[in-house]
Design a protein around this motif. Structure first.
Motif, PDB file in Angstrom:
ATOM      1  N   PRO A 190      -4.333 -17.434 -78.901  1.00 26.97           N
ATOM      2  CA  PRO A 190      -3.934 -18.044 -77.626  1.00 26.97           C
ATOM      3  C   PRO A 190      -4.126 -17.044 -76.502  1.00 26.97           C
ATOM      4  N   SER A 191      -4.727 -17.483 -75.402  1.00 26.84           N
ATOM      5  CA  SER A 191      -4.997 -16.590 -74.279  1.00 26.84           C
ATOM      6  C   SER A 191      -3.696 -16.143 -73.622  1.00 26.84           C
ATOM      7  N   GLU A 192      -3.635 -14.856 -73.340  1.00 27.21           N
ATOM      8  CA  GLU A 192      -2.452 -14.309 -72.695  1.00 27.21           C
ATOM      9  C   GLU A 192      -2.667 -14.298 -71.180  1.00 27.21           C
ATOM     10  N   GLN A 193      -1.680 -14.832 -70.443  1.00 32.27           N
ATOM     11  CA  GLN A 193      -1.788 -14.872 -68.989  1.00 32.27           C
ATOM     12  C   GLN A 193      -1.500 -13.493 -68.416  1.00 32.27           C
ATOM     13  N   THR A 194      -2.350 -13.052 -67.508  1.00 33.55           N
ATOM     14  CA  THR A 194      -2.175 -11.747 -66.882  1.00 33.55           C
ATOM     15  C   THR A 194      -1.159 -11.860 -65.755  1.00 33.55           C
ATOM     16  N   GLU A 195      -0.176 -10.968 -65.762  1.00 30.72           N
ATOM     17  CA  GLU A 195       0.828 -10.961 -64.706  1.00 30.72           C
ATOM     18  C   GLU A 195       0.189 -10.495 -63.400  1.00 30.72           C
ATOM     19  N   PRO A 196       0.519 -11.133 -62.269  1.00 29.23           N
ATOM     20  CA  PRO A 196      -0.050 -10.701 -60.992  1.00 29.23           C
ATOM     21  C   PRO A 196       0.420  -9.290 -60.634  1.00 29.23           C
ATOM     22  N   THR A 197      -0.422  -8.552 -59.945  1.00 23.23           N
ATOM     23  CA  THR A 197      -0.057  -7.223 -59.461  1.00 23.23           C
ATOM     24  C   THR A 197       0.891  -7.374 -58.275  1.00 23.23           C
ATOM     25  N   GLN A 198       2.008  -6.693 -58.314  1.00 18.83           N
ATOM     26  CA  GLN A 198       3.003  -6.818 -57.240  1.00 18.83           C
ATOM     27  C   GLN A 198       2.906  -5.646 -56.279  1.00 18.83           C
ATOM     28  N   ILE A 199       2.838  -5.963 -54.990  1.00 19.51           N
ATOM     29  CA  ILE A 199       2.888  -4.928 -53.956  1.00 19.51           C
ATOM     30  C   ILE A 199       4.015  -5.263 -52.982  1.00 19.51           C
ATOM     31  N   THR A 200       4.594  -4.222 -52.407  1.00 20.09           N
ATOM     32  CA  THR A 200       5.670  -4.393 -51.431  1.00 20.09           C
ATOM     33  C   THR A 200       5.167  -4.011 -50.047  1.00 20.09           C
ATOM     34  N   VAL A 201       5.320  -4.931 -49.114  1.00 22.72           N
ATOM     35  CA  VAL A 201       4.896  -4.709 -47.727  1.00 22.72           C
ATOM     36  C   VAL A 201       6.143  -4.588 -46.860  1.00 22.72           C
ATOM     37  N   SER A 202       6.333  -3.443 -46.251  1.00 22.57           N
ATOM     38  CA  SER A 202       7.446  -3.230 -45.328  1.00 22.57           C
ATOM     39  C   SER A 202       6.942  -3.440 -43.905  1.00 22.57           C
ATOM     40  N   ALA A 203       7.569  -4.374 -43.189  1.00 25.08           N
ATOM     41  CA  ALA A 203       7.102  -4.727 -41.845  1.00 25.08           C
ATOM     42  C   ALA A 203       8.266  -4.754 -40.860  1.00 25.08           C
ATOM     43  N   ALA A 204       7.979  -4.385 -39.629  1.00 22.03           N
ATOM     44  CA  ALA A 204       8.985  -4.410 -38.565  1.00 22.03           C
ATOM     45  C   ALA A 204       9.550  -5.812 -38.412  1.00 22.03           C
ATOM     46  N   SER A 205      10.829  -5.900 -38.103  1.00 23.36           N
ATOM     47  CA  SER A 205      11.507  -7.198 -38.056  1.00 23.36           C
ATOM     48  C   SER A 205      10.885  -8.149 -37.048  1.00 23.36           C
ATOM     49  N   THR A 206      10.286  -7.626 -35.988  1.00 23.40           N
ATOM     50  CA  THR A 206       9.669  -8.498 -34.991  1.00 23.40           C
ATOM     51  C   THR A 206       8.422  -9.203 -35.527  1.00 23.40           C
ATOM     52  N   LEU A 207       7.943  -8.750 -36.695  1.00 25.23           N
ATOM     53  CA  LEU A 207       6.784  -9.374 -37.338  1.00 25.23           C
ATOM     54  C   LEU A 207       7.201 -10.450 -38.346  1.00 25.23           C
ATOM     55  N   THR A 208       8.475 -10.738 -38.444  1.00 25.12           N
ATOM     56  CA  THR A 208       8.997 -11.604 -39.501  1.00 25.12           C
ATOM     57  C   THR A 208       8.222 -12.908 -39.651  1.00 25.12           C
ATOM     58  N   GLU A 209       8.196 -13.713 -38.614  1.00 23.83           N
ATOM     59  CA  GLU A 209       7.592 -15.041 -38.723  1.00 23.83           C
ATOM     60  C   GLU A 209       6.091 -14.968 -38.981  1.00 23.83           C
ATOM     61  N   SER A 210       5.405 -14.070 -38.280  1.00 22.95           N
ATOM     62  CA  SER A 210       3.955 -13.970 -38.452  1.00 22.95           C
ATOM     63  C   SER A 210       3.597 -13.445 -39.839  1.00 22.95           C
ATOM     64  N   PHE A 211       4.338 -12.468 -40.344  1.00 18.96           N
ATOM     65  CA  PHE A 211       4.020 -11.913 -41.656  1.00 18.96           C
ATOM     66  C   PHE A 211       4.426 -12.847 -42.795  1.00 18.96           C
ATOM     67  N   GLU A 212       5.453 -13.630 -42.601  1.00 24.62           N
ATOM     68  CA  GLU A 212       5.788 -14.622 -43.626  1.00 24.62           C
ATOM     69  C   GLU A 212       4.619 -15.596 -43.804  1.00 24.62           C
ATOM     70  N   SER A 272       4.236  -1.122 -38.722  1.00 31.22           N
ATOM     71  CA  SER A 272       5.248  -0.636 -37.792  1.00 31.22           C
ATOM     72  C   SER A 272       5.071  -1.240 -36.399  1.00 31.22           C
ATOM     73  N   ALA A 273       6.177  -1.353 -35.681  1.00 33.42           N
ATOM     74  CA  ALA A 273       6.115  -1.790 -34.286  1.00 33.42           C
ATOM     75  C   ALA A 273       6.022  -0.585 -33.357  1.00 33.42           C
ATOM     76  N   SER A 274       5.829   0.587 -33.945  1.00 31.99           N
ATOM     77  CA  SER A 274       5.802   1.811 -33.157  1.00 31.99           C
ATOM     78  C   SER A 274       4.809   2.806 -33.735  1.00 31.99           C
ATOM     79  N   GLN A 275       4.004   3.412 -32.873  1.00 34.46           N
ATOM     80  CA  GLN A 275       3.108   4.476 -33.309  1.00 34.46           C
ATOM     81  C   GLN A 275       3.905   5.712 -33.723  1.00 34.46           C
ATOM     82  N   GLN A 276       5.050   5.924 -33.113  1.00 39.84           N
ATOM     83  CA  GLN A 276       5.858   7.113 -33.362  1.00 39.84           C
ATOM     84  C   GLN A 276       6.258   7.216 -34.840  1.00 39.84           C
TER      85      GLN A 276
END
Length: 262
Positions: A28-50, A90-94
């Protein structure tokens, strides 16, 4: 006859075992689990990044994106503390520069992907005569809110503008600090303060009939948003694919639909 049958059964069993060992029998073919990545984004990007993450997953089902949202400063400190984060927007270059100085980002992956502007807003029910930032000096204005300049780019830009216009020293006593620009918006929506400073993109997503935009706030530097893959990422290929999507045609289109200049 009985012996022959036993002999045949035995030979058949041996052949099956050999076939299993050599992989000749389909398993039986084994399903490959998707690779998980975590993206940290500034809160002002919430709606657009979702929306970006949702579309990215549709086109790349083999990659599971976990979105981590907070102020840029708080996200930077998480990264510095060793949090398992793959992409930082980030929402800031700093804050990006601070990580760059510590060689914590993949330099070739860093790119600016959006721009924004700051605005002064008031509750729609306000009866105060606030027509500009100078109006905050009026005795009738008791409290205004900005996000914490130490951790929030929106707060940094707001304070910087007030300092450069010579108003900060007189207004500092009226300032209420919120953790994020999203909290600033909520305070003004609820009428808990007389005014607040938010990004234009945040003002555009305010609840209907809760705020008024008074004016755009001048800033001495462009409000630009950088994104990068982090050196600590164990999935740099998949992380770069996400960065490329954000900066590509579909990502730009989504960002512009949320009020950013891509």
């Amino acid at each position: 006859m009985k012996q022959n049958r036993n002999f045949i059964v035995g030979i058949t069993a041996i052949l099956i075992i050999m076939m299993l060992a050599s992989g000749c029998v389909n398993k039986p073919s084994e399903q490959t689990e998707p690779t998980q990545i975590t993206v940290s984004a500034a809160s002002t990007l919430t709606e657009s990044f979702e929306e970006i993450v949702e579309q990215f997953k549709i086109e790349n089902p083999e990659i599971d994106v976990q979105l981590n949202l907070a102020s840029s400063g708080a996200l930077r400190m998480q990264i510095e503390a060793g949090a398992p984060i793959d992409v930082f927007a980030s929402a800031s270059q700093q804050h990006m520069n601070l990580l760059d100085e510590k060689e914590m980002i993949v330099k070739d992956s860093r790119t600016d992907f959006a721009q924004n502007s700051m605005v002064l807003i008031v509750p729609i029910t306000s009866e105060l005569e606030i027509t500009s930032v100078d109006s905050l000096l009026n005795d009738s204005v008791k409290r205004f809110v900005i996000s914490d300049p130490e951790i929030s780019p929106a707060g940094t830009y707001s304070k910087q503008s007030l300092v450069e216009s010579g108003l900060w020293n007189e207004l500092e006593g009226k300032a209420v600090l919120a953790e994020t620009v999203k909290q600033v918006l909520v305070y003004v929506e609820r009428g808990e303060v007389d005014a607040g400073f938010v990004f234009m993109t945040d003002a555009k997503i305010a609840k209907k009939d809760t705020i008024k935009i008074i004016s755009t706030i001048p800033t001495s530097t462009d409000i630009s948003y950088p994104i990068t893959v982090l050196e600590s990422s164990e999935h740099k290929k998949e992380s770069q694919m996400f960065v490329d999507f954000v900066t590509g045609q579909k990502g730009r289109s989504i960002l512009e639909s949320h009020g950013f200049t891509a």
